[in-house]
Structures are given as C-alpha cells and as structure tokens.
Design a protein around this motif. Structure first.
Motif, PDB file in Angstrom:
ATOM      1  N   TRP A 276       4.289   2.498  11.454  1.00 51.75           N
ATOM      2  CA  TRP A 276       3.473   3.722  11.399  1.00 51.75           C
ATOM      3  C   TRP A 276       2.167   3.619  10.930  1.00 51.75           C
ATOM      4  O   TRP A 276       1.782   2.832  10.323  1.00 51.75           O
ATOM      5  CB  TRP A 276       4.463   4.603  10.244  1.00 51.75           C
ATOM      6  N   GLU A 292       3.328  -3.648   4.102  1.00 54.26           N
ATOM      7  CA  GLU A 292       2.709  -2.893   2.876  1.00 54.26           C
ATOM      8  C   GLU A 292       3.298  -1.250   2.932  1.00 54.26           C
ATOM      9  O   GLU A 292       3.280  -0.852   1.921  1.00 54.26           O
ATOM     10  CB  GLU A 292       1.630  -3.102   2.425  1.00 54.26           C
ATOM     11  N   ARG A 293       3.450  -1.040   4.150  1.00 53.41           N
ATOM     12  CA  ARG A 293       3.887   0.472   4.281  1.00 53.41           C
ATOM     13  C   ARG A 293       5.391   0.561   4.542  1.00 53.41           C
ATOM     14  O   ARG A 293       5.815   1.757   4.433  1.00 53.41           O
ATOM     15  CB  ARG A 293       3.345   0.989   5.618  1.00 53.41           C
ATOM     16  N   GLU A 294       6.096  -0.442   4.115  1.00 50.33           N
ATOM     17  CA  GLU A 294       7.510  -0.273   4.191  1.00 50.33           C
ATOM     18  C   GLU A 294       8.051   0.592   3.154  1.00 50.33           C
ATOM     19  O   GLU A 294       9.091   0.993   3.319  1.00 50.33           O
ATOM     20  CB  GLU A 294       8.104  -1.764   3.996  1.00 50.33           C
ATOM     21  N   LEU A 295       7.259   0.798   1.997  1.00 47.92           N
ATOM     22  CA  LEU A 295       7.944   1.415   0.951  1.00 47.92           C
ATOM     23  C   LEU A 295       7.237   3.095   0.875  1.00 47.92           C
ATOM     24  O   LEU A 295       7.470   3.660  -0.094  1.00 47.92           O
ATOM     25  CB  LEU A 295       7.781   0.728  -0.385  1.00 47.92           C
ATOM     26  N   MET A 296       6.627   3.360   2.129  1.00 45.92           N
ATOM     27  CA  MET A 296       5.768   4.557   2.098  1.00 45.92           C
ATOM     28  C   MET A 296       7.034   5.672   2.001  1.00 45.92           C
ATOM     29  O   MET A 296       6.419   6.945   2.018  1.00 45.92           O
ATOM     30  CB  MET A 296       4.873   4.725   3.070  1.00 45.92           C
ATOM     31  N   GLN A 298       8.844   6.628  -0.068  1.00 46.88           N
ATOM     32  CA  GLN A 298       8.807   7.020  -1.453  1.00 46.88           C
ATOM     33  C   GLN A 298       8.034   8.139  -1.530  1.00 46.88           C
ATOM     34  O   GLN A 298       8.178   9.056  -2.122  1.00 46.88           O
ATOM     35  CB  GLN A 298       8.342   5.924  -2.547  1.00 46.88           C
ATOM     36  N   ASP A 299       6.809   8.158  -0.841  1.00 46.15           N
ATOM     37  CA  ASP A 299       5.708   9.023  -1.048  1.00 46.15           C
ATOM     38  C   ASP A 299       6.024  10.146   0.176  1.00 46.15           C
ATOM     39  O   ASP A 299       5.466  11.327  -0.001  1.00 46.15           O
ATOM     40  CB  ASP A 299       4.264   8.610  -0.709  1.00 46.15           C
ATOM     41  N   TYR A 300       6.383   9.473   1.268  1.00 45.29           N
ATOM     42  CA  TYR A 300       6.567  10.561   2.622  1.00 45.29           C
ATOM     43  C   TYR A 300       7.869  11.449   2.790  1.00 45.29           C
ATOM     44  O   TYR A 300       7.741  12.509   3.305  1.00 45.29           O
ATOM     45  CB  TYR A 300       6.085   9.848   3.572  1.00 45.29           C
TER      46      TYR A 300
ATOM     47  N   GLY B 229       0.508   0.763  -0.634  1.00 43.43           N
ATOM     48  CA  GLY B 229       0.687  -0.541  -0.177  1.00 43.43           C
ATOM     49  C   GLY B 229      -0.687  -1.351   0.145  1.00 43.43           C
ATOM     50  O   GLY B 229      -1.647  -0.646   0.700  1.00 43.43           O
ATOM     51  N   LEU B 230      -0.561  -2.525  -0.036  1.00 43.58           N
ATOM     52  CA  LEU B 230      -1.727  -3.370   0.513  1.00 43.58           C
ATOM     53  C   LEU B 230      -1.129  -4.939   0.874  1.00 43.58           C
ATOM     54  O   LEU B 230      -0.481  -5.484   0.097  1.00 43.58           O
ATOM     55  CB  LEU B 230      -2.698  -3.672  -0.691  1.00 43.58           C
ATOM     56  N   SER B 231      -1.527  -5.407   2.119  1.00 42.62           N
ATOM     57  CA  SER B 231      -1.350  -6.673   2.636  1.00 42.62           C
ATOM     58  C   SER B 231      -2.724  -7.139   2.972  1.00 42.62           C
ATOM     59  O   SER B 231      -3.509  -6.607   3.543  1.00 42.62           O
ATOM     60  CB  SER B 231      -0.518  -6.505   4.071  1.00 42.62           C
ATOM     61  N   THR B 236       1.691  -9.251   0.630  1.00 41.34           N
ATOM     62  CA  THR B 236       1.935  -7.699   0.503  1.00 41.34           C
ATOM     63  C   THR B 236       2.509  -7.330  -0.821  1.00 41.34           C
ATOM     64  O   THR B 236       3.508  -7.911  -1.451  1.00 41.34           O
ATOM     65  CB  THR B 236       2.988  -7.660   1.481  1.00 41.34           C
ATOM     66  N   TYR B 238       3.085  -3.549  -3.187  1.00 39.21           N
ATOM     67  CA  TYR B 238       2.989  -2.106  -3.234  1.00 39.21           C
ATOM     68  C   TYR B 238       2.792  -1.778  -4.851  1.00 39.21           C
ATOM     69  O   TYR B 238       3.552  -2.043  -5.556  1.00 39.21           O
ATOM     70  CB  TYR B 238       4.287  -1.722  -2.711  1.00 39.21           C
ATOM     71  N   TRP B 266      11.861  -7.264  -1.133  1.00 40.95           N
ATOM     72  CA  TRP B 266      10.800  -7.072  -1.963  1.00 40.95           C
ATOM     73  C   TRP B 266      11.387  -7.439  -3.404  1.00 40.95           C
ATOM     74  O   TRP B 266      12.701  -7.338  -3.847  1.00 40.95           O
ATOM     75  CB  TRP B 266      10.782  -5.382  -2.163  1.00 40.95           C
TER      76      TRP B 266
END
Lengths: 564, 310
Positions: A276, A292-296, A298-300, B229-231, B236, B238, B266
């Motif tokens: 995404w 790093e967006r895999e856990l988004m 949670q927010d979305y 999140g940050l890579s 990576t 979060y 994770w």
C-alpha cells in the motif's frame, strides 16, 4: 435409491446402456446428469472423432496444429489419441498457452498500469515489452508451477517469482546473471514469499488507494483464488441512511448489511499494507515492498489479520492459509476446467468438478494430471449437442471453440511464420499505446484487455472477422512468398512450385495436405474443385504466387481453421 | 463420459463388479459405470497404455519444498537492528525539506522552472546547463501566515514523485510526503514522513540506505513521541506510540517498539511502566523472548531538534 441402482446394474441379459447410445454417424453420446437439481437441463454431448480432438487438444495445450506424424500416429484410434494427449501436457509450449489461458481470468495483461514505461524513462519501443512483462509476472509464476509439475499450492507459497531481463533491471529482483527470458528470481526488498500474492504484477493490476485500504485486493484474491466473487453478492441499501450518519468506516464495522462481508474482508486487507502506498502513480513506491507498513492495519482498519476467522501473522502466513483452504483447491479445478471447456462452470457440472477435484487431490494437486482428466470429459470432447438439447443448454455449452487473438497469433506464427507487429508490439496482444499513436486489435478479435473486456466472447463478431481477414491476407501471402521463392519458408506449401499447374499431381496433393494439416480432416472432391477454381481465377488475374497466397488466406479465414 | 459423486461412484462400482458382467471398456483412469459412461477413478498410477495422468515421474515436492518461514533472529539481534536505525541517525521531515531545497537550488531558469516546485510539465525531465537532471512532480506548500513561499515557513508540506540527479550521477529519488504542522500545544509541532526517500552516498545513514516510512513524530512542551513504521534499507521497525513524557517517563520511552526480521516475523518490545527503559521483547510466535534495555534517549532529542523551529 440403492435398490434402484442394484436393479439397474444387475438386470440380466445383454448389457443395456440406459443413457449412452450411438448416433447415425456412429458417434457416441453421453448424458451428463448431476445428482443435484439442475437449473439447466442436462446436456447430451456428441463427442468428436480422434482427429478432431487431436487438433483441439494440440491447440489448447500447445497453441499449434498437430504435426503430420501425430495425425498419422493417432489415425482414428481414441486410445492412441489419449497417449498423444498425455505427451502434450509435457510439451514446452504448454507454458505459453497457460499464460494466455490464465490471462483471461487473472486480467493482469492490461495496456496501462498506474506506473508506465516512461516512469522508467524507457523508449517508446519498449512500452509493449514493459506492459507485457509486468502483466505476465504472476501468470508466468503459475505457468511455471504447472510446467514443472509442482503442487498448485506453490502459486501462493513460492518464495520466488518469475522475471525476465527487463523486470530484473527495473525492479528489486535478483535475476540470474546468465539468465535469458523468464527465470525463477527472487525479490530483494524483504517481501515475504507467498507466490503470486507477493508479485508486483498482481498488485499493479489490482490497485488500491488511501480510502480503499486494500479491500479491492481482498475481493480480487477471493475471486481469483477461491472462486468467491464478493462483488456479486447482493447489497442491501436499507441501512444507507445510517451509513451517511455514521460514516463509512463506522458503518463497515457496525451495520449488519456491511459487517456480513467486511467482517472477513478487513482482516485480510490488513495483511497487504506492505503493498500500500500513500501516493498513487509513484514508481519508487510501487516497485518496492514496504515492510514497515505491515502493521498499519492497527491504525487503518482496526481488525487483526485473519483468514476467515483464523488469526494469521500477516502476509508471511497468508499463502499457507490460502493453500490449506479447501476452496482454493476446488477453485483451481474450476479455473482449469473452465479454461479448457471454454465456458463457465454451472450447477450441473458439480459432479464432474467433484470427481476432478478428487483426481486433483490424488495427484498431489498437480495441474498436468488434472488437465489430462479434463480433456477426457464429455464437455471437453463434445463437438455438438443432440438435436433435442434444451435451448438453455445450447446457449451455455461451447462445443465449437473460436480461436481468440493469442491462440490465433501462436498458430499463425508457428504454421505460417508470420507475426503481425507494429512498433515492437504484437498487434493481436495489445489494444493501445500510452501515446495512442498505435492501435492493437486484441479486443477487436475477441480478446480480453483486463479492464473493459474481461470475458472472451463465445461467438465471432464483425471485428473478429475483419481482423482475421487482414491477418489471413498477410499471413497467406507471406507464407506463399517465403515457401515458393526462398529456401527457408515456413513449409506450408511442400509439393508445389511457381510452375505447378492444377493438372499436376503435386497440385492436388498440396491441397489435400493443406486441408489435413490446417483443418485436421481429409477434403472431399467438392472442396478440391472449388478451391482449385479459386486458384485458377486468382492465377489468371495475377500470378501463381499470389494465387497460392490467396488459397492460404482463404483457408485461414474458413471456419474450419478458425474454430476447433 | 459422465461423472457422479465419489460416494455414488464407489457404490455403483461395487454393485457392478458384484454382478460380474462384462462391460464396454473405458480409457485408462476411467471406470465404467452402470450406465456405460466412464467415471474418473482416483487410482491413476497405471502407465500401461500411456494414458496415465501421472507418468511424469518427476514430482519433487519434497526435494524443493515451498518456503515456510520461521523466526530468524534472536531477540537481541532484533534490538540491535532497531538501535542501529534509531540511535544518532534520525533524519526528520525538516531535514528532508532542507535536502530537497538544496537539491532544487541547483536548477536554473528553464529547468525545473522554479526552485521550490516541479510542475507537471517537468514530468519527463529536464537538464540544467550544469547537467543536473530534474524529472517528476513536486508540490511544496507553506502555511505560515507570513510565509514568503521560500522554504523557511514553519508549517509546510512537500508532496512529490520525482528524481533529481546531480551532474556526477548521484540521485535523490522521492515518492512521498513530508510536512510539519502546529498542534494545540503552543510549543508543539507534529511532523510526518511518508513514502520513499533515497539518496545513495549521502552522509546520513537513512538517506544512504533509503527511507521507506509511514511515520509520525511530535514534540510539545511536555511530550515527544514517535508512531508508525520505518524501514532504513533492509532494517524495519514499527513504533507503537513510543513516548517520552516529562510528566511520566522522560529519560526512557514508554509504549512499544516492534522489529521485523528478514523472514518477515515481528518481535515486540513492550516497555515496562517503571521508566527503566527496559522491557520484554517477544517473537510473534512466542517462542523467543528476552529482557532488553535499548538506549533510545538520543532519539528523543533528535526528534525535538528536527521538529522544533529555530
């Protein structure tokens, strides 16, 4: 019921087949009745002879006409046909055919992606190659799994993709140093290995946006992998006023009308945030995976990742969950059956699908044995229906297959050595260019463009006919010229030369071999007479070379060639 | 051919064979049903007539089985990876704006037209007289009331999909958004980094390896926080509302920090509420855990330094 079966099976005297009988022409007829109530009356299939089916199988599986040796080997023997059929599924050309067949359902071969060739500063001449490569990535992976005789589950569990040199250059992919063409390759951007589910090609086709939050992608995998078309479900607007009041996101989680679907959609949508992007049409964002967006979710989405109620870690687990889902296996059977039957699966196909599924499972979910089994079913082998077939059955069954653009292209290339290209683009494999200075003929010839046309038509159209005519003209004269004036022609004309006369034996032999080769049957006298007359008239108007080009062109346009 | 449900199939076959009558033959892999139609059987190992559907002999699922990932790192590996990103390396939205404006300052009157934005006309690229290449779109907005639209406003937004390549070939490639906005606190600012920001050979580790982020940071009179999140390259993390609060824990954060290993699993560090800066890190399948105390207090200062206007 059991006593009825016992009574039917154990009646004395000669064996009596209650539903199978012979037609006047000696063809066998079988009724395909289901054990479920049939919304469409059962079909009565009239199966083709060995030569007809040899041609059909060869075109479906290899995209070429059967060779003379194969035709002679099979003759009229159905058992020998089955032996050849079994060899065909191991032919290297199967891969190309599978890519075409899968493209009709997966719809990834579109002409315009949100990222275009110019985003990579590629020259216009590479536009077609770029679009074809991107769209074929997931299709090639599936075809590879089939050709390598791997379990079908590998399409969602493979830790590799398929890439060619171009994708290897453009994307974060470790393409083999000495590789040529499509090769198993590995993404280097940290994306999990989940087969087609982690290919750029799939998600460039099934895009999402900031508000959609991957839901469209969930719909896509439901349809493509589970044969579960979420978008076909009825939607109640009874709660639409609440939707306005509460807002979409709240309604999705609270209104019963919405929750019934979204309760399973949101937990799957959450696993795709690695694909995404906060910005659409952005090359660097689309070509790479964003771990790093895999856990988004949670927010979305406010829904923990799960596969229809079973919690999952994320995309890293998704492939295995899909592979373990019994609907995935059934869907694989339905897709392949539908592709080879050239029609959709219906209620009264259920017993057949069930039996094929058992075959699929017994062969460790490998597609090749399944394809062999499908090609032995009556709907595949039917060339017509009984005269008393119900009109709904006639409407739904496809007993005469029409060559679509991809198959036509393959056959014309293989048989006549002719390829219709313009600015590097196969004209039967594309519809338009980004700058719209090139127009292809894929849709006009009954192809699927992945966006506006998503199902190949069953019947020919005016544009289909016109396109065939133009290709036939070009291919006919190309082959005749090459065969009669050079030493490296395609070998369509093998007996005649420019001085051969209709009275010569070679002339007649040429017509017979052409008829057998192109149509899979021996010509009758009337056909030979009429095509000879055509040749004579064209030769008078022009010359022998043009006359032979005209004969070939005419034969290509004949329904006997364009259908199978 | 005709197919029936396997249950019926077995029943029918049993019945037929019990009668012992000769029936017309079917192809291999198929068995004759009572009505003469051929039923597909699941016993497809026969290769006698070449019609077997299983005659490949090269099914190799066991030899090269599909990938099944398992946790690859130890918990301390995971924390070390997080520290390598977060300690002394923060490159926030304001620093990114400065970099952007510095890159844009090498443009000329014709390319890319102005030194703040890249208009759509520049989509396919242009080259300056000094051989700098600008391609794509960039929109830069400032929101301060007294803004001169010159890159100095406290509140700003930069949204772009562009590439700037300097004469020696070093590229600054961007697809994303950055910005800084005031929050309710008079001394408070929030900032964000979204998308991809990459400039190989840059002195800053984040730019050199490349940033991919959906990251929010805030600073106020009493709180500094990071969420999202940050890579950086292949590493990576979060941040789950990682927060330093003067009214709570200021030397060490509270909240959670998640780290992803190369296989996709994770690890979750949940800070204890005792302001010790320690917590338990657990792999997502629960098989690995450890008590760790990552030293992230420089991150707090770096966020403040970037976000707070001079």
């Amino acid at each position: 019921m059991i006593s009825l079966i016992l009574a039917m099976a154990c009646t004395g005297g000669e064996y009596s087949d209650p539903v199978a009988h012979q037609t006047d022409s000696g063809q066998s007829i079988h009724h395909a009745e289901g054990t479920l109530p049939d919304p469409v009356p059962a079909a009565t299939y009239i199966e083709g002879d060995a030569q007809t089916l040899l041609r059909r199988m060869s075109l479906d599986i290899r995209g070429v006409l059967p060779s003379q040796a194969e035709r002679e080997r099979v003759g009229a023997d159905m058992n020998l046909l089955n032996a050849v059929m079994n060899e065909m599924v191991h032919d290297a050309r199967l891969e190309e055919r599978l890519v075409s067949l899968f493209a009709e359902r997966w719809l990834t071969r579109i002409d315009v992606f949100e990222i275009e060739f110019h985003d990579y500063f590629l020259p216009e001449e590479q536009e077609y190659e770029f679009e074809k490569s991107v769209g074929e990535e997931p299709l090639r992976l599936m075809a590879h799994v089939v050709v390598e005789d791997r379990p079908w589950t590998e399409i969602v569990t493979a830790n590799y993709t398929m890439a060619n040199e171009l994708l290897g250059d453009l994307w974060p992919i470790d393409y083999p140093d000495e590789g040529e063409g499509w090769q198993p390759s590995v993404y280097t951007d940290g994306r999990p290995g989940a087969g087609v589910l982690t290919t750029n090609g799939l998600w460039w086709r099934y895009v999402t946006d900031v508000s959609n939050k991957n839901r469209s992608r969930v719909a896509a995998i439901n349809k493509l992998l589970l044969c579960n078309d979420i978008l076909s479900r009825p939607v109640s607007f009874a709660g639409s006023s609440s939707l306005v009041e509460e807002g979409t996101e709240s309604a999705i989680n609270n209104l019963p009308y919405c929750v019934s679907c979204h309760a399973s959609i949101e937990p799957i949508a959450g696993v795709f945030f690695g694909f995404w992007s906060p910005m659409q049409y952005t090359r660097i964002e689309y070509e790479r995976y964003h771990a790093e967006r895999e856990l988004m979710w949670q927010d979305y989405l406010d829904a923990e990742p799960a596969w229809f109620g079973e919690p999952i870690e994320g995309l890293v687990d998704l492939g295995r969950k899909v592979a373990d889902d019994s609907r995935f296996q059934r869907c694989g059977v339905e897709q392949m059956t539908s592709a080879l039957w050239r029609r959709s699966i219906q209620m009264n196909d259920w017993p057949t699908i069930e039996a094929l599924l058992e075959e699929f499972k017994a062969n460790e979910l490998r597609m090749k044995p399944l394809m062999v089994a499908i090609m032995q079913t009556s709907p595949y082998r039917a060339v017509s229906l009984a005269e008393d077939a119900h009109e709904d059955t006639v409407e739904s069954e496809v007993t005469t297959r029409m060559m679509g653009p991809s198959l036509f292209h393959q056959v014309i290339t293989d048989t006549f050595g002719y390829q219709w290209t313009f600015q590097g683009a196969d004209q039967l494999d594309t519809d338009s260019s980004f700058y719209e200075d090139r127009v292809g003929y894929r849709v006009l010839m009954g192809g699927v463009d992945g966006h506006s046309i998503t199902t190949p038509p069953k019947m020919p159209s005016l544009t289909w006919s016109i396109t065939v005519r133009r290709v036939a003209q070009a291919a006919g004269i190309h082959a005749a010229t090459a065969d009669l004036t050079t030493d490296d022609g395609p070998g369509v004309l093998i007996y005649v030369n420019e001085s051969t006369e209709p009275t010569d034996t070679q002339f007649n032999n040429e017509l017979i071999q052409l008829h057998e080769r192109l149509y899979g049957s021996t010509p009758d006298a009337a056909w030979i007479e009429s095509i000879t007359e055509l040749w004579i008239q064209m030769e008078r108007a022009s010359n022998p070379l043009t006359a032979w080009g005209g004969v070939l062109s005419t034969m290509i346009r004949d329904p006997a060639f364009m259908t199978y | 051919m005709r197919f029936i449900h396997p249950v019926w199939q077995r029943l029918v076959l049993t019945t037929i064979f019990a009668c012992g009558k000769p029936l017309p033959q079917c192809m291999d892999d198929f068995t004759q049903s009572h009505d003469g139609s051929c039923i597909l059987t699941t016993d497809t190992d026969s290769e006698s007539s070449g019609t077997s559907s299983t005659d490949t002999g090269h099914h190799s699922a066991g030899a090269d089985a599909p990938f099944h990932p398992t946790p690859d790192w130890s918990p301390t590996d995971a924390i070390a990876a997080a520290e390598s990103i977060l300690i002394d390396n923060f490159f926030g939205p304001v620093a990114l704006r400065s970099l952007y404006l510095e890159r844009m300052s090498h443009g000329d009157d014709l390319c890319p037209v102005n030194d703040i934005d890249m208009p759509v006309e520049n989509l396919h690229g242009c080259t300056t007289v000094d051989d700098w290449w600008y391609a794509g779109i960039a929109i830069y907005e400032e929101y301060d009331e007294d803004s001169n639209h010159d890159g100095t406003s406290n509140s700003f937004l930069l949204s772009g999909d562009f590439e700037i390549i300097q004469a020696d070939g070093v590229a600054f490639t961007v697809g994303g958004n950055i910005g800084r906005d005031p929050i309710d606190d008079p001394q408070g600012w929030s900032g964000y980094i979204e998308g991809s920001w990459l400039m190989p050979t840059h002195d800053a580790f984040w730019l050199d390896d490349g940033i991919s982020a959906m990251l929010n940071v805030t600073t106020s009179s009493s709180v500094v926080s990071m969420h999202g999140g940050l890579s950086i390259g292949a590493s990576t993390i979060y941040a789950q509302t990682l927060e330093w609060s003067k009214e709570g824990c200021w030397e060490h954060p509270t909240g959670g920090l998640l780290v992803r290993d190369p296989t996709g699993y994770w690890y979750t560090l949940t800070y204890a509420d005792d302001c010790s800066g320690c917590g338990t890190i657990v792999s997502s399948d629960g098989s690995l855990s450890a008590e760790v105390c990552p030293q992230l207090n420089t991150l707090r200062d770096d966020i403040e330094a970037d976000l707070r206007p001079e």
